[in-house]
Write an enzyme that holds these catalytic residues in place. Sequence first.
Site, PDB file in Angstrom:
ATOM      1  N   GLY B 334       0.856  -1.164   0.106  1.00 17.03           N
ATOM      2  CA  GLY B 334      -0.015   0.152  -0.113  1.00 17.03           C
ATOM      3  C   GLY B 334       0.751   1.345  -0.064  1.00 17.03           C
ATOM      4  N   GLY B 335       1.675   1.248   0.630  1.00 15.73           N
ATOM      5  CA  GLY B 335       2.916   2.190   0.711  1.00 15.73           C
ATOM      6  C   GLY B 335       3.573   2.463  -0.499  1.00 15.73           C
ATOM      7  N   TRP B 337       2.301   1.880  -3.406  1.00 15.14           N
ATOM      8  CA  TRP B 337       1.265   2.264  -4.457  1.00 15.14           C
ATOM      9  C   TRP B 337       1.407   3.828  -4.516  1.00 15.14           C
ATOM     10  CZ3 TRP B 337      -3.120   5.401  -3.836  1.00 15.14           C
ATOM     11  CH2 TRP B 337      -3.953   5.300  -4.781  1.00 15.14           C
ATOM     12  N   HIS B 338       1.631   4.500  -3.247  1.00 12.18           N
ATOM     13  CA  HIS B 338       1.650   5.937  -3.285  1.00 12.18           C
ATOM     14  C   HIS B 338       2.756   6.468  -4.079  1.00 12.18           C
ATOM     15  CE1 HIS B 338      -1.247   5.002  -0.061  1.00 12.18           C
ATOM     16  NE2 HIS B 338      -1.718   6.200  -0.184  1.00 12.18           N
ATOM     17  N   GLY B 339       3.602   5.975  -4.110  1.00 11.67           N
ATOM     18  CA  GLY B 339       4.937   6.217  -4.857  1.00 11.67           C
ATOM     19  C   GLY B 339       6.027   5.415  -4.900  1.00 11.67           C
TER      20      GLY B 339
END
Lengths: 373, 516
Positions: B334-335, B337-339
């Site tokens: 998930g982390g 996915w943010h960048g």
Amino acid sequence: MKTFASRYLIVMVLVASLVVFGAAGFNYFVDPYGIWHFGSAGDWIKARPRLQDFERLHKAHEVEHLKAEGYLLGNSRVVIGLDPRHPSLPKNTYNLALSACTVYEMLRYLQHACVFQQPKLVVVGTDREMFDAATPYETSFSENRLAVDPQDRPRAGWQISDAPVTLFSASSLVDSIRTLLYKGGPIRYPNGCRDLELEKPLTLAKNVLIESDRWKKRASLYAPVLADGSNPQFDAFREFLRFCKSRHIQLVIYVNPVHSVLLDVLRAREKEYDDWLRRMVITADEEYPEAQVWDFAAYNQITSEPLPAWTMVDSGMKYYWEISHYRQNVGNMILDRIFGRPDAPQNFGWRINRENVSNDLARLKREALTKRN
Amino acid sequence: MLFNSYEFIFGFLPICLAGFFLWASFGWTKTASLWLSGASLVFYCWWNPDPHQLWSPKYLLLILASVVFNYLLGVAISHSREQENHRRTKFVLVLGVTVNLVTLAYFKYGGFLTTNLNLVFGTHFSLGKIALPLAISFFTFTQIAYLVDSFQGLTKAYNFRWYLLFVTFFPHLIAGPIVLYRKLMPQFARPETWRFNVNNLAAGLTLFGFGLFKKAVIADSVSPIADGVYQNIARSGFPGLVPAWFGALAYTTQLYFDFSGYSDMAIGLGRMFNVQFPINFNSPYKSANISDFWQRWHITLSQFLRDHLYIPLGGNRRGEARRYFNVMVTMLLGGLWHGAGWTFVIWGGLHGLYLVIHQLWVKATKSAQWTMNALVVGAGRILTFFAVVVGWVFFRSPSFGDAATMLKGMVGQSGFDLPLQLHRLIGSRFALPSNWFAPLPFQAFELVALAVALIVMFVVPNTNQLFRLTQPTKENDPTPPPLWKPNDRWAVACGIVIGVSILHLSRITEFLYFQF
């Protein structure tokens, strides 16, 4: 419900329009950046405190209405230090210098100004920071507000390019209110010159050591060339010289006399400093040999004036505000010396060219050694 | 195109709305849906990473290719399911998910992966300069969810026109909320969706106005504080305790108002088209614990990660250790996915750790009554908030080194850095050393904006409370009715909110260099 919603929408849109157009009207009326009302029309406002942060905007518009015969160009040292009313300058001279100005910006503002009036004389106060290869221009610089494009072709609609942000914006509204509430000295930028004596409450105290450290950091970031070996500021300088020559504008360029504490910082990387001065002089000689180049950077009684730990506008210093900016009495000495007025100090400022620039640099080195010893 | 731009508010939106309801009023719903999809693609193309080109066809081709590919796979999955060919159904799903993830990985993580591989193996492999196509993370996840729903028999789409509208519908296209086909498209099947509804326009415009206010007025007013502090670090500065905390708090509020404002605008835009989107934020900083936080922050992403990553990994069905492992994997990805950066991975990992610690805490205090004590709950809220603030330091920092500098500042290892302006007031009076003072890397008055933002964040009702966006889940749902009513008082208040927001759309560029 439908009727309620329709009425709701109408009231909401009307109120929103009232807020937006009310703010625009108020901003136009107060004119915090001095771009809508000129001459006596804007006189009812005694001070415009926000001008200091919006010089580029204000001067781009004001210069259209002045039809000046002489321009003073350079960075904040010229904005603060050179008085356009000096007797050696043409009667209607305008201080078109901009804080943290680069050579490219200087060229663009001169091109812009020449659309309205061809000047007879241009005086440029410069230093190495204006030639930083990595800084094309300051963030508040905008091409759209200039009357000509970089190829010197007329640009339509430049006068209204700032209308949305100066009229229909909350930041302008806040600045209008700040202008009306301002109780300090009359900040008016007479002829583009910022008179700090009049605006004491705006100026913060500065610690000399902190300032010196800050300049050390800035100086260490200075880039003489880009990765490909080029320097766009020197390209702009060449273009600037050609522009002045082609328009038969009398040109005087001088190196600013910063305080010796700052000069030490700027000359910390001595070869870089020497290369810059040498290249600047040679470029001027190549493109516009009739242009005068003067060097006022020195270690002498003026530039070595003792500094208090904290400097303020009323710090009592005679020649400087702080280590970076000289007062107008020093600016007057510079102009006296350049224009050969009889009371000019003889040991302050040297005319330099490609033949004697090495001697000038040797002089600076000697003075630095003497000061250190 | 940005929601908070003149061209969107005064050009695109009115034209798009007028066209949609005009075609629909003639009963031409096909034309209206194509109009809406076409307008959405224009909205998408307005963005271009190359400022020298008006638009970039390659990114339009990419999204269209992605839509066609996933539509065909969805149809194939549905057919295979009908024929009860489970192997083929599974194969098509795996193919679809893999191609989507590989495409996302190439555009979003190509540079990151090659840089790291080159570092490990000492090679100089390069994929060239890859621009990240706008919204690729969102339309990839939206379509993966659609494929999984098709696989599970929850969704069927045999009409390309509908599918195109589902993916490209501009209110959710760029930054969510992440919507499900089975939730969104049935709304377009209702006749009332195609009829102009002045009530929904009023509610939608108000919601949009509130979102715009959050983004343009609040978030953009506090951002200079965070930017100033981080720019100072980028210039080799070491922020002291005071500016470091101001910077961290400013970024915490900026991120919330920016993203939740965007979500509110998206929900409001949907409402104008008679479409209801799921809520994405529900006062996350008021959370009592970190699990609660993830049920209130970027809700549609949390749900996506839960349904498509955590549960398929085994969720909490395979024992405690595996459950914690699943949480960590979900949060790390998930982390990411943010960048594409290690700081995002660390941020995700940190939140994974928070969640594991919280689950251990819940287990240890399962039957303890004192955990319900108001003081303990309050302490939990404060602890959660500060844990989240620390997490955002990694999220915002361009490198681990910058994050470490910021955290050092926050624990006071780089001095105090009290505002220089205070020196004359208190410095000499209390004989404080001058090295306790330093110039703030932002304007002092911007702290007023931060204070207002914090008050709004913790005190003012959120958009869900104002507009009652979530449907009652039970018949006797005790949730109070919406605070908002289409009456004159609200109209004046919302008119002011919208007017002030419009005045914040542009900001004149100020001379930034800290001068004389």
